[in-house]
Scaffold this motif. Sequence first.
Motif, PDB file in Angstrom:
ATOM      1  N   ASP A  47     -10.974  -6.336  10.032  1.00 44.84           N
ATOM      2  CA  ASP A  47     -10.537  -5.064   9.447  1.00 44.84           C
ATOM      3  C   ASP A  47      -9.079  -5.104   8.972  1.00 44.84           C
ATOM      4  O   ASP A  47      -8.365  -4.116   9.045  1.00 44.84           O
ATOM      5  CB  ASP A  47     -10.741  -3.918  10.438  1.00 44.84           C
ATOM      6  N   THR A  50      -7.719  -2.415   6.684  1.00 42.80           N
ATOM      7  CA  THR A  50      -7.316  -1.153   7.315  1.00 42.80           C
ATOM      8  C   THR A  50      -6.031  -1.327   8.110  1.00 42.80           C
ATOM      9  O   THR A  50      -5.147  -0.468   8.072  1.00 42.80           O
ATOM     10  CB  THR A  50      -8.431  -0.659   8.253  1.00 42.80           C
ATOM     11  N   CYS A 143      -5.752  10.317  11.469  1.00 42.56           N
ATOM     12  CA  CYS A 143      -6.735   9.737  10.583  1.00 42.56           C
ATOM     13  C   CYS A 143      -7.810  10.787  10.354  1.00 42.56           C
ATOM     14  O   CYS A 143      -8.663  10.996  11.199  1.00 42.56           O
ATOM     15  CB  CYS A 143      -7.343   8.472  11.168  1.00 42.56           C
TER      16      CYS A 143
END
Length: 147
Positions: A47, A50, A143
């Motif tokens: 990831d 991200t 988030c």
Amino acid sequence: MGSTSASLDERVEAAYQKAQEYLGKGSYARALKVLRQIERLRPGYKDLATLIPQAEEGKRVQNFVQWVAILIGSVAFLVAWFLGVRSDLALLAVGAAGILLGIVVGNVLYARRARSLDKVAEGTGQRTCYATPRSVIPPSARCAKVH
């Protein structure tokens, strides 16, 4: 040749774990350096797409808060000096209080900036994530999908 690839995979995974550790501690500059090294070795690994933006955002927050704290601490020191405070201990206390106030102000200003960016992004359906565990941005707001 297979052992070289396995060895590289092990090193990349160890570096990934180290980057995760740095992120958990709020060491965003170190995490960013390690994440970029991993990206060079294994583009698209796990990831990273991200984590790299989160580390960049965390580093920006830390830099902003540090500069605000230095500015307010310096201003507090200078104001005390021009008001005639000459005791080293008193000036140190005023400067330290100014730095602490600057940390709070920097976090509040950055949180407001983040909220204003969310307003700009409304209607796009984008997710905005803030890698700021030590800031005043609440965990639920770090988030969130922008509506």
